[in-house]
Design a protein around this motif. Structure first.
Motif, PDB file in Angstrom:
ATOM      1  N   CYS A   1       0.917  -1.293  -0.007  1.00  0.00           N
ATOM      2  CA  CYS A   1       0.168   0.008   0.043  1.00  0.00           C
ATOM      3  C   CYS A   1       0.799   1.250   0.007  1.00  0.00           C
ATOM      4  N   ALA A   2       0.197   2.285  -0.243  1.00  0.00           N
ATOM      5  CA  ALA A   2       1.054   3.486  -0.217  1.00  0.00           C
ATOM      6  C   ALA A   2       0.615   4.394   1.158  1.00  0.00           C
ATOM      7  N   TYR A   3       1.587   4.423   1.744  1.00  0.00           N
ATOM      8  CA  TYR A   3       1.251   5.002   3.393  1.00  0.00           C
ATOM      9  C   TYR A   3       1.303   6.425   3.006  1.00  0.00           C
ATOM     10  N   SER A   4       0.212   7.183   3.660  1.00  0.00           N
ATOM     11  CA  SER A   4       0.430   8.605   3.892  1.00  0.00           C
ATOM     12  C   SER A   4      -0.615   9.067   5.154  1.00  0.00           C
ATOM     13  N   GLY A   5       0.190   9.807   5.971  1.00  0.00           N
ATOM     14  CA  GLY A   5      -0.672  10.167   6.935  1.00  0.00           C
ATOM     15  C   GLY A   5      -1.602   9.325   7.667  1.00  0.00           C
ATOM     16  N   GLY A   6      -1.229   7.918   7.988  1.00  0.00           N
ATOM     17  CA  GLY A   6      -1.836   7.242   8.670  1.00  0.00           C
ATOM     18  C   GLY A   6      -2.751   6.260   7.769  1.00  0.00           C
ATOM     19  N   ASN A   7      -2.883   6.626   6.556  1.00  0.00           N
ATOM     20  CA  ASN A   7      -3.879   5.747   5.659  1.00  0.00           C
ATOM     21  C   ASN A   7      -2.804   5.138   4.771  1.00  0.00           C
ATOM     22  N   CYS A   8      -3.231   3.907   4.218  1.00  0.00           N
ATOM     23  CA  CYS A   8      -2.472   3.313   3.556  1.00  0.00           C
ATOM     24  C   CYS A   8      -3.327   2.347   2.375  1.00  0.00           C
ATOM     25  N   PRO A   9      -3.788   3.044   1.277  1.00  0.00           N
ATOM     26  CA  PRO A   9      -4.513   2.406   0.224  1.00  0.00           C
ATOM     27  C   PRO A   9      -3.663   1.218  -0.497  1.00  0.00           C
ATOM     28  N   ASN A  10      -4.423   0.189  -0.717  1.00  0.00           N
ATOM     29  CA  ASN A  10      -3.683  -0.952  -1.282  1.00  0.00           C
ATOM     30  C   ASN A  10      -3.447  -0.482  -2.887  1.00  0.00           C
ATOM     31  N   GLY A  11      -2.250  -1.101  -3.409  1.00  0.00           N
ATOM     32  CA  GLY A  11      -1.951  -0.501  -4.655  1.00  0.00           C
ATOM     33  C   GLY A  11      -0.592  -1.240  -5.255  1.00  0.00           C
ATOM     34  N   GLY A  12      -0.241  -1.495  -6.542  1.00  0.00           N
ATOM     35  CA  GLY A  12       0.919  -2.001  -6.896  1.00  0.00           C
ATOM     36  C   GLY A  12       2.103  -1.045  -7.148  1.00  0.00           C
ATOM     37  N   PHE A  13       3.020  -1.527  -7.320  1.00  0.00           N
ATOM     38  CA  PHE A  13       4.494  -0.397  -7.392  1.00  0.00           C
ATOM     39  C   PHE A  13       5.467  -1.272  -8.335  1.00  0.00           C
ATOM     40  N   ILE A  14       6.154  -0.213  -9.022  1.00  0.00           N
ATOM     41  CA  ILE A  14       7.231  -0.592 -10.029  1.00  0.00           C
ATOM     42  C   ILE A  14       8.413   0.195  -9.812  1.00  0.00           C
ATOM     43  N   TYR A  15       9.773  -0.570  -9.928  1.00  0.00           N
ATOM     44  CA  TYR A  15      10.957   0.153  -9.691  1.00  0.00           C
ATOM     45  C   TYR A  15      11.856  -0.140 -10.807  1.00  0.00           C
ATOM     46  N   TYR A  16      12.287   1.035 -11.402  1.00  0.00           N
ATOM     47  CA  TYR A  16      13.460   0.673 -12.494  1.00  0.00           C
ATOM     48  C   TYR A  16      15.154   1.016 -12.047  1.00  0.00           C
ATOM     49  N   PHE A  17      15.760   0.077 -12.513  1.00  0.00           N
ATOM     50  CA  PHE A  17      17.149   0.201 -12.265  1.00  0.00           C
ATOM     51  C   PHE A  17      18.050   0.075 -13.551  1.00  0.00           C
ATOM     52  N   HIS A  18      19.392   0.662 -13.418  1.00  0.00           N
ATOM     53  CA  HIS A  18      20.398   0.421 -14.745  1.00  0.00           C
ATOM     54  C   HIS A  18      21.574   0.630 -14.152  1.00  0.00           C
ATOM     55  N   ASP A  19      22.506   0.139 -14.957  1.00  0.00           N
ATOM     56  CA  ASP A  19      23.794   0.402 -14.259  1.00  0.00           C
ATOM     57  C   ASP A  19      24.630   0.792 -15.740  1.00  0.00           C
ATOM     58  N   ALA A  20      25.869   0.999 -15.318  1.00  0.00           N
ATOM     59  CA  ALA A  20      26.740   1.645 -16.550  1.00  0.00           C
ATOM     60  C   ALA A  20      27.558   0.743 -17.135  1.00  0.00           C
ATOM     61  N   ARG A  21      27.864   0.451 -18.456  1.00  0.00           N
ATOM     62  CA  ARG A  21      28.535  -0.482 -18.905  1.00  0.00           C
ATOM     63  C   ARG A  21      29.595   0.192 -20.080  1.00  0.00           C
ATOM     64  N   ALA A  22      30.475  -0.603 -20.612  1.00  0.00           N
ATOM     65  CA  ALA A  22      31.211  -0.209 -21.719  1.00  0.00           C
ATOM     66  C   ALA A  22      30.475   0.434 -22.921  1.00  0.00           C
ATOM     67  N   ALA A  23      31.252   1.624 -23.598  1.00  0.00           N
ATOM     68  CA  ALA A  23      30.865   2.067 -24.594  1.00  0.00           C
ATOM     69  C   ALA A  23      29.518   2.695 -24.482  1.00  0.00           C
ATOM     70  N   ALA A  24      29.215   3.381 -23.173  1.00  0.00           N
ATOM     71  CA  ALA A  24      28.182   4.116 -22.733  1.00  0.00           C
ATOM     72  C   ALA A  24      26.715   3.446 -22.993  1.00  0.00           C
ATOM     73  N   GLN A  25      26.828   2.036 -22.693  1.00  0.00           N
ATOM     74  CA  GLN A  25      25.576   1.116 -22.723  1.00  0.00           C
ATOM     75  C   GLN A  25      25.107   1.046 -21.386  1.00  0.00           C
ATOM     76  N   MET A  26      23.952   0.530 -21.132  1.00  0.00           N
ATOM     77  CA  MET A  26      23.272   0.348 -19.880  1.00  0.00           C
ATOM     78  C   MET A  26      22.623  -0.825 -19.803  1.00  0.00           C
ATOM     79  N   GLY A  27      22.706  -1.413 -18.649  1.00  0.00           N
ATOM     80  CA  GLY A  27      21.814  -2.722 -18.420  1.00  0.00           C
ATOM     81  C   GLY A  27      20.404  -2.357 -17.721  1.00  0.00           C
ATOM     82  N   TRP A  28      19.196  -2.825 -18.037  1.00  0.00           N
ATOM     83  CA  TRP A  28      18.113  -2.493 -17.343  1.00  0.00           C
ATOM     84  C   TRP A  28      17.283  -3.579 -16.579  1.00  0.00           C
ATOM     85  N   ALA A  29      16.910  -3.207 -15.319  1.00  0.00           N
ATOM     86  CA  ALA A  29      16.107  -4.377 -14.760  1.00  0.00           C
ATOM     87  C   ALA A  29      14.864  -3.511 -14.126  1.00  0.00           C
ATOM     88  N   ALA A  30      13.743  -4.195 -13.707  1.00  0.00           N
ATOM     89  CA  ALA A  30      12.842  -3.580 -13.055  1.00  0.00           C
ATOM     90  C   ALA A  30      12.233  -4.465 -11.901  1.00  0.00           C
TER      91      ALA A  30
END
Length: 202
Positions: A152-181
């Motif tokens: 849930c998304a907590y705010s001021g004592g309330n926490c309505p149910n919901g889903g989340f997503i998070y994105y991540f990347h790294d730095a690699r050779a030749a200015a490339q990136m690897g991505w994950a979520a």
């Protein structure tokens, strides 16, 4: 007769010529240069998968603590410098606790140079995961788990149910990136996603 034997022995003991040695060295260099990008990507993929597994572990721990303590628990993300680089730390606190990371908090440090972003951007960045792939409309704030173990998304004592997503990347050779979520469904299911270069896979 003796001279013939000595001459034959010298012939059999002859080594490689400079040209032969240089040819072998050149071939070895070409093979190495060809394989190096694949090796770098393989190492990056291992690092990214390891980080996502560690993050999933701390989120599961957050959920377990929420149920065990019968209190809403939140996983926070913070970027911290260590050595010559910086990385992401995810740590767990009571939802009502707004204090900074403490030594007693359940936490995990993602492997550098893995970085968290709100949404993919930049050259070669993948598209965001949409509702058709996730089956829910995702949020990107710090995730909280309520006492029943649902996100849930907590705010001021309330926490309505919901889903989340998070994105991540790294730095690699030749200015490339690897991505994950990493996604958390409203039912609490954690799923790791990886960008193959053309599609999100799990």
């Amino acid at each position: 007769m003796a001279n013939d034997k000595r001459n034959a022995l010298r012939t059999n003991q002859a080594g490689f010529s400079l040209l032969e040695v240089m040819s072998v060295a050149l071939i070895s260099m070409i093979i190495t240069m060809t394989a190096l990008p694949n090796m770098i990507n393989a190492i990056g993929n291992i690092r990214m998968r390891s980080s996502m597994t560690s993050l999933a572990g701390v989120l599961q721990n957050c959920r377990i603590l929420a149920v065990k303590q019968n209190k809403a628990m939140t996983t926070h993300f913070v970027a911290r410098a260590y050595g010559s680089s910086s990385g992401v730390i995810a740590y767990v606190k009571l939802a009502i606790d707004s204090s900074d990371l403490g030594t007693g908090d359940s936490q995990v440090q993602l492997e550098a140079p893995v970085t968290r972003v709100t949404a993919p951007s930049g050259p070669g960045a993948p598209p965001t995961l949409d509702v058709s792939q996730l089956s829910f409309t995702p949020q990107t704030g710090d995730p909280t788990f309520n006492p029943t173990g649902l996100p849930c998304a907590y705010s001021g004592g309330n926490c309505p149910n919901g889903g989340f997503i998070y994105y991540f990347h790294d730095a690699r050779a030749a200015a490339q990136m690897g991505w994950a979520a990493l996604s958390i469904s409203p039912a609490g299911r954690l799923k790791k996603w990886y960008w193959s270069g053309s599609a999100w896979t799990d």
